[in-house]
Motif scaffolding. Structure first.
Motif, PDB file in Angstrom:
ATOM      1  N   PRO A 105     -55.425   9.815  36.832  1.00 51.35           N
ATOM      2  CA  PRO A 105     -55.102  10.520  35.586  1.00 51.35           C
ATOM      3  C   PRO A 105     -53.959  11.515  35.794  1.00 51.35           C
ATOM      4  O   PRO A 105     -53.926  12.252  36.778  1.00 51.35           O
ATOM      5  CB  PRO A 105     -56.417  11.249  35.257  1.00 51.35           C
ATOM      6  N   GLY A 106     -53.025  11.516  34.858  1.00 52.84           N
ATOM      7  CA  GLY A 106     -51.873  12.406  34.950  1.00 52.84           C
ATOM      8  C   GLY A 106     -50.701  11.842  35.707  1.00 52.84           C
ATOM      9  O   GLY A 106     -49.610  12.419  35.697  1.00 52.84           O
ATOM     10  N   VAL A 107     -50.874  10.688  36.386  1.00 50.67           N
ATOM     11  CA  VAL A 107     -49.774  10.045  37.112  1.00 50.67           C
ATOM     12  C   VAL A 107     -49.215   8.927  36.239  1.00 50.67           C
ATOM     13  O   VAL A 107     -49.858   7.898  36.049  1.00 50.67           O
ATOM     14  CB  VAL A 107     -50.241   9.476  38.465  1.00 50.67           C
ATOM     15  N   PHE A 108     -48.030   9.157  35.695  1.00 58.49           N
ATOM     16  CA  PHE A 108     -47.403   8.151  34.837  1.00 58.49           C
ATOM     17  C   PHE A 108     -46.194   7.570  35.571  1.00 58.49           C
ATOM     18  O   PHE A 108     -45.085   8.066  35.481  1.00 58.49           O
ATOM     19  CB  PHE A 108     -46.985   8.768  33.497  1.00 58.49           C
ATOM     20  N   GLY A 109     -46.456   6.549  36.333  1.00 57.93           N
ATOM     21  CA  GLY A 109     -45.387   5.874  37.047  1.00 57.93           C
ATOM     22  C   GLY A 109     -45.305   6.282  38.503  1.00 57.93           C
ATOM     23  O   GLY A 109     -45.298   7.462  38.839  1.00 57.93           O
ATOM     24  N   LEU A 110     -45.282   5.285  39.373  1.00 63.68           N
ATOM     25  CA  LEU A 110     -45.093   5.509  40.801  1.00 63.68           C
ATOM     26  C   LEU A 110     -43.604   5.512  41.119  1.00 63.68           C
ATOM     27  O   LEU A 110     -42.838   4.709  40.581  1.00 63.68           O
ATOM     28  CB  LEU A 110     -45.788   4.410  41.602  1.00 63.68           C
ATOM     29  N   ASP A 111     -43.191   6.427  41.982  1.00 67.86           N
ATOM     30  CA  ASP A 111     -41.799   6.468  42.407  1.00 67.86           C
ATOM     31  C   ASP A 111     -41.484   5.263  43.284  1.00 67.86           C
ATOM     32  O   ASP A 111     -42.368   4.746  43.983  1.00 67.86           O
ATOM     33  CB  ASP A 111     -41.511   7.746  43.197  1.00 67.86           C
ATOM     34  N   PRO A 112     -40.240   4.814  43.293  1.00 64.49           N
ATOM     35  CA  PRO A 112     -39.878   3.747  44.232  1.00 64.49           C
ATOM     36  C   PRO A 112     -40.074   4.203  45.671  1.00 64.49           C
ATOM     37  O   PRO A 112     -39.846   5.363  46.011  1.00 64.49           O
ATOM     38  CB  PRO A 112     -38.388   3.497  43.937  1.00 64.49           C
ATOM     39  N   GLN A 113     -40.507   3.306  46.483  1.00 69.58           N
ATOM     40  CA  GLN A 113     -40.615   3.553  47.924  1.00 69.58           C
ATOM     41  C   GLN A 113     -39.223   3.410  48.535  1.00 69.58           C
ATOM     42  O   GLN A 113     -38.485   2.480  48.222  1.00 69.58           O
ATOM     43  CB  GLN A 113     -41.570   2.527  48.527  1.00 69.58           C
ATOM     44  N   ARG A 114     -38.841   4.353  49.393  1.00 66.55           N
ATOM     45  CA  ARG A 114     -37.510   4.319  50.004  1.00 66.55           C
ATOM     46  C   ARG A 114     -37.624   4.476  51.511  1.00 66.55           C
ATOM     47  O   ARG A 114     -38.534   5.144  52.018  1.00 66.55           O
ATOM     48  CB  ARG A 114     -36.624   5.425  49.433  1.00 66.55           C
ATOM     49  N   GLY A 115     -36.687   3.877  52.236  1.00 64.11           N
ATOM     50  CA  GLY A 115     -36.728   3.949  53.691  1.00 64.11           C
ATOM     51  C   GLY A 115     -35.351   3.920  54.320  1.00 64.11           C
ATOM     52  O   GLY A 115     -34.363   3.519  53.700  1.00 64.11           O
ATOM     53  N   ASN A 116     -35.306   4.362  55.567  1.00 65.52           N
ATOM     54  CA  ASN A 116     -34.090   4.339  56.373  1.00 65.52           C
ATOM     55  C   ASN A 116     -34.396   3.694  57.711  1.00 65.52           C
ATOM     56  O   ASN A 116     -35.389   4.032  58.368  1.00 65.52           O
ATOM     57  CB  ASN A 116     -33.555   5.757  56.601  1.00 65.52           C
ATOM     58  N   SER A 117     -33.537   2.761  58.107  1.00 64.67           N
ATOM     59  CA  SER A 117     -33.751   2.021  59.343  1.00 64.67           C
ATOM     60  C   SER A 117     -32.521   2.152  60.233  1.00 64.67           C
ATOM     61  O   SER A 117     -31.383   2.082  59.762  1.00 64.67           O
ATOM     62  CB  SER A 117     -34.003   0.544  59.033  1.00 64.67           C
ATOM     63  N   LEU A 118     -32.757   2.340  61.527  1.00 61.35           N
ATOM     64  CA  LEU A 118     -31.686   2.361  62.519  1.00 61.35           C
ATOM     65  C   LEU A 118     -32.119   1.491  63.683  1.00 61.35           C
ATOM     66  O   LEU A 118     -33.239   1.635  64.196  1.00 61.35           O
ATOM     67  CB  LEU A 118     -31.430   3.788  62.997  1.00 61.35           C
ATOM     68  N   GLU A 119     -31.254   0.576  64.122  1.00 59.58           N
ATOM     69  CA  GLU A 119     -31.621  -0.311  65.213  1.00 59.58           C
ATOM     70  C   GLU A 119     -30.433  -0.596  66.124  1.00 59.58           C
ATOM     71  O   GLU A 119     -29.274  -0.581  65.698  1.00 59.58           O
ATOM     72  CB  GLU A 119     -32.211  -1.620  64.686  1.00 59.58           C
ATOM     73  N   LEU A 120     -30.766  -0.865  67.370  1.00 59.13           N
ATOM     74  CA  LEU A 120     -29.784  -1.173  68.402  1.00 59.13           C
ATOM     75  C   LEU A 120     -30.297  -2.355  69.201  1.00 59.13           C
ATOM     76  O   LEU A 120     -31.471  -2.381  69.598  1.00 59.13           O
ATOM     77  CB  LEU A 120     -29.595   0.045  69.325  1.00 59.13           C
ATOM     78  N   GLY A 121     -29.446  -3.347  69.430  1.00 63.77           N
ATOM     79  CA  GLY A 121     -29.921  -4.537  70.122  1.00 63.77           C
ATOM     80  C   GLY A 121     -28.884  -5.149  71.039  1.00 63.77           C
ATOM     81  O   GLY A 121     -27.680  -4.900  70.926  1.00 63.77           O
ATOM     82  N   TRP A 122     -29.387  -5.977  71.955  1.00 65.15           N
ATOM     83  CA  TRP A 122     -28.545  -6.699  72.920  1.00 65.15           C
ATOM     84  C   TRP A 122     -29.081  -8.112  73.083  1.00 65.15           C
ATOM     85  O   TRP A 122     -30.287  -8.338  73.092  1.00 65.15           O
ATOM     86  CB  TRP A 122     -28.567  -5.968  74.271  1.00 65.15           C
ATOM     87  N   ARG A 123     -28.165  -9.075  73.184  1.00 64.80           N
ATOM     88  CA  ARG A 123     -28.540 -10.465  73.402  1.00 64.80           C
ATOM     89  C   ARG A 123     -27.651 -11.065  74.489  1.00 64.80           C
ATOM     90  O   ARG A 123     -26.445 -10.823  74.524  1.00 64.80           O
ATOM     91  CB  ARG A 123     -28.366 -11.296  72.115  1.00 64.80           C
ATOM     92  N   GLN A 124     -28.278 -11.852  75.354  1.00 65.05           N
ATOM     93  CA  GLN A 124     -27.546 -12.635  76.348  1.00 65.05           C
ATOM     94  C   GLN A 124     -28.023 -14.080  76.234  1.00 65.05           C
ATOM     95  O   GLN A 124     -29.210 -14.357  76.397  1.00 65.05           O
ATOM     96  CB  GLN A 124     -27.772 -12.100  77.761  1.00 65.05           C
ATOM     97  N   GLU A 125     -27.089 -14.968  75.968  1.00 64.69           N
ATOM     98  CA  GLU A 125     -27.433 -16.373  75.754  1.00 64.69           C
ATOM     99  C   GLU A 125     -26.603 -17.246  76.684  1.00 64.69           C
ATOM    100  O   GLU A 125     -25.408 -17.448  76.465  1.00 64.69           O
ATOM    101  CB  GLU A 125     -27.195 -16.759  74.292  1.00 64.69           C
TER     102      GLU A 125
END
Length: 648
Positions: free
Chosen positions: A443-463
């Motif tokens: 009760p009293g909650v009219f609408g959920l806010d959008p969920q937001r996120g921040n991602s940071l990644e670092l990677g290495w590949r050897q093939e």
């Protein structure tokens, strides 16, 4: 379901044709939505591909079995269908934060039900692309923890196959497919798959089938496809168990759920067109429509639901050359219109919802060569959503809610030499509330806010030629995560305690290492290890671990060609300890870790392929889901399956 329709299509598919080339060496990756970034190594992200050869070697009978443990995927199942979590989401939220695609088309639904992977015949899967991490710019809503893109076999190869499978728990099924040439530029494909099984648990029988027809046109840079699909799944729902009942007999189901079931019928249309314009532009447009009808009974309460989803996308890609290399610029627009009608009535309450949701997005991405070895990727997306809600309890007079969200990305892909690659990427992501999440708030909650996120990644590949190895590190922060909180105040007219809320901020730190080694020409070994430290960083649960997220998971595989015609595959999948789903207070204690082992043996002779597979080889008892109310849903015990397929 209509078994006569399935049987008819299976029968009409059994006629001679040219030889079918089961092997496919195609390496083009389409998860990047770019014709320029057409291979895995050109995408600055952790992208893995399960090839057609990998699928064949595994002997897996369904997509859920194939994906379990791959690229850090954690599976949750309340014995009504599996959902997949990537990068640290609970079982209840996994289906809404991992985006599932089929040939680039969204399989995720606008309501709270999960993607129905049973609608995809395993025999039709060419390969599966898995992007671990956010993809908010290219795919927008729900591309938070990762994206799984299932690529179906092309119609360009003439031929077909027919197969049968038999297994424990009275499992039996049949499937068939036929591809052919209509003219020099037109091809077709028809396929069918039907299975009937009692499943592992009592009162969990399932009767499902799918039909699909596809036509394709290709002439130079011009392409067109149209796919029409039908899916029917009728499944009994067993009850949850107490811990004592689970330990005594995990297969049982309580009489309180003796009539519970879910029956889903879905029809979908997918139309796409691509054309090169001039020497530098590639234009693409697509339309996807699905109509899903569901009838169910849960805790004795019947319900009816209708979900219509329409998605239209258009994009253009311009390729260009510089003295440092080739680049590309993508710009596009996505539009979605979803309608959800739901009705249920019990002795205590009535729920009547008529909700509509529209989403509009624009996005752009630039691949710019900084040097012959380094590419900069920049992108952005802007999205808005409008919910028109009518709910007999929460919004009796109707309510319109509006929200917007955006995502930015920057990434660098650098080739150190011919076999070593480094990447670093920062990306934002978001998720809008589902059409039925907005209708169950305190009760009293009219609408959920959008969920937001921040991602940071670092990677290495050897093939290299005989081995591959890779490692990555990441940090994922989520604000206003949309979850169901059992302690929240029940909505007005609500039929059960709790409500949908925007949760406190959480953060996930993680890393992985994966690799494979061709020990000999006949022996291949592969493995993955994933670590996730996921916890709340604000609110009453600050410092607590996110529930149903195992800190340690791993997969080990060994594939051996005993002879040229006989292949043996063995795999072990480890899931570490974790808190029960929804236990944000971490007060219920952790569940024990466990290993699952699977074994497959294949024999191939000319056009015949016979596969014998044992899932859960040592009959390990483990929970597929346990929630904060100590309700247990057992995982499947040992199951033997025999499959025979003839290709023509």
């Amino acid at each position: 379901m209509n078994k006569q329709i399935v049987a008819s299509l299976v029968a009409t598919s059994l006629f001679p044709a040219a030889a079918w080339a089961e092997q496919n060496t195609e390496t083009v990756v389409v998860i990047g939505r770019s014709h320029h970034a057409d291979t895995l190594t050109q995408i600055p992200a952790n992208v893995a591909v399960i090839t057609q050869e990998d699928i064949r070697k595994s002997g897996a009978q369904d997509i859920t079995t194939l994906l379990r443990g791959k690229s850090g995927i954690q599976v949750s199942d309340t014995n009504s269908g599996a959902s997949f979590a990537m990068r640290g989401f609970s079982g209840g939220q996994s289906a809404h934060n991992t985006l599932i695609l089929v040939d680039g088309r969204r399989l995720n639904k606008a309501d709270l039900s999960g993607p129905q992977l049973g609608a995809i015949a395993m025999s039709q899967v060419e390969r599966i692309e898995i992007l671990s991490g956010s993809a908010g710019v290219l795919y927008g809503d729900q591309a938070v923890g990762g994206v799984i893109n299932i690529i179906l076999k092309s119609t360009a190869r003439e031929g077909g196959h027919v197969g049968v499978r038999l297994g424990d728990f009275d499992t039996r099924g049949t499937y068939a497919s036929k591809s052919g040439k209509l003219s020099d530029y037109w091809h077709y494909q028809i396929s069918a798959d039907y299975e009937k099984t009692d499943n592992y648990r009592e009162h969990n029988a399932q009767d499902s089938g799918m039909l699909s027809s596809r036509v394709e046109y290709q002439r130079g840079s011009e392409r067109f496809h149209a796919v029409l699909s039908y899916f029917d799944d009728d499944r009994q729902w067993p009850s949850s168990l107490t811990e004592n009942d689970y330990r005594a007999n995990p297969r049982q189901s309580k009489s309180t759920h003796a009539e519970d079931y879910g029956h889903e019928i879905s029809r979908s249309l997918d139309v796409g067109y691509q054309k090169g314009v001039g020497e530098t532009w590639q234009l693409s447009t697509s339309l996807q429509y699905s109509d899903t009808s569901t009838s169910a009974k849960s805790w004795g309460t019947p319900s009816q639901a209708e979900l219509d989803q329409l998605t239209i996308s258009a994009s253009g890609e311009k390729s260009f050359s510089t003295n440092r290399g080739e680049g590309a610029w993508i710009v596009g627009v996505d539009y979605a219109n979803n309608a959800f009608d739901y009705y249920s009535q019990s002795a205590f309450s009535t729920t009547d919802r008529d909700n509509r949701q529209q989403r509009m997005s624009v996005f752009s991405q630039l691949h710019y060569p900084l040097s012959s070895q380094t590419t900069l990727v920049l992108g952005g997306r802007k999205s808005r959503v409008t919910d028109d809600l009518t709910d007999a309890a929460t919004y009796p007079n109707g309510e319109q809610l509006k929200a917007h969200a955006s995502a930015l990305e920057i990434g660098v892909n650098h080739f150190i030499d011919d076999i070593n690659r480094l990447y670093i990427r920062g990306e934002q992501n978001f998720r809008f509330a589902k059409v039925d999440e907005q209708a169950y708030t305190s009760p009293g909650v009219f609408g959920l806010d959008p969920q937001r996120g921040n991602s940071l990644e670092l990677g290495w590949r050897q093939e290299a030629e005989s081995y591959q190895i890779g490692a990555d590190l990441y940090r994922l922060e989520i604000d206003d995560e949309i979850i169901f909180d059992s302690s929240a105040t029940k909505p007005v007219g609500g039929s059960f305690n709790g409500a949908n809320v925007n949760a406190d901020r959480s953060v996930r730190y993680g890393g992985s290492i994966s690799g494979q080694l061709q020990v000999t020409s006949a022996w291949l070994v592969a493995g993955e290890y994933h670590y996730i430290d996921a916890e709340f960083t604000e609110g009453d649960s600050k410092g607590n671990a996110l529930p149903w997220v195992a800190k340690h998971t791993a997969t080990l595989q060994s594939t051996v060609h005993i002879t040229q015609d006989i292949l043996m595959h063995l795999e072990g999948i480890y899931t570490g300890s974790r808190y029960k789903d929804g236990d944000t207070a971490n007060s219920k204690g952790k569940l024990s870790p466990y290993w699952l082992s699977n074994f497959a043996l294949q024999y191939e002779l000319d056009q015949w392929l016979t596969t014998f597979r044992i899932d859960n080889l040592f009959d390990k008892q483990y929970p597929a889901n346990v929630n904060q109310w100590d309700s247990y849903y057992p995982g499947d015990g040992r199951q033997l399956t025999l499959e025979a397929r003839y290709s023509f």
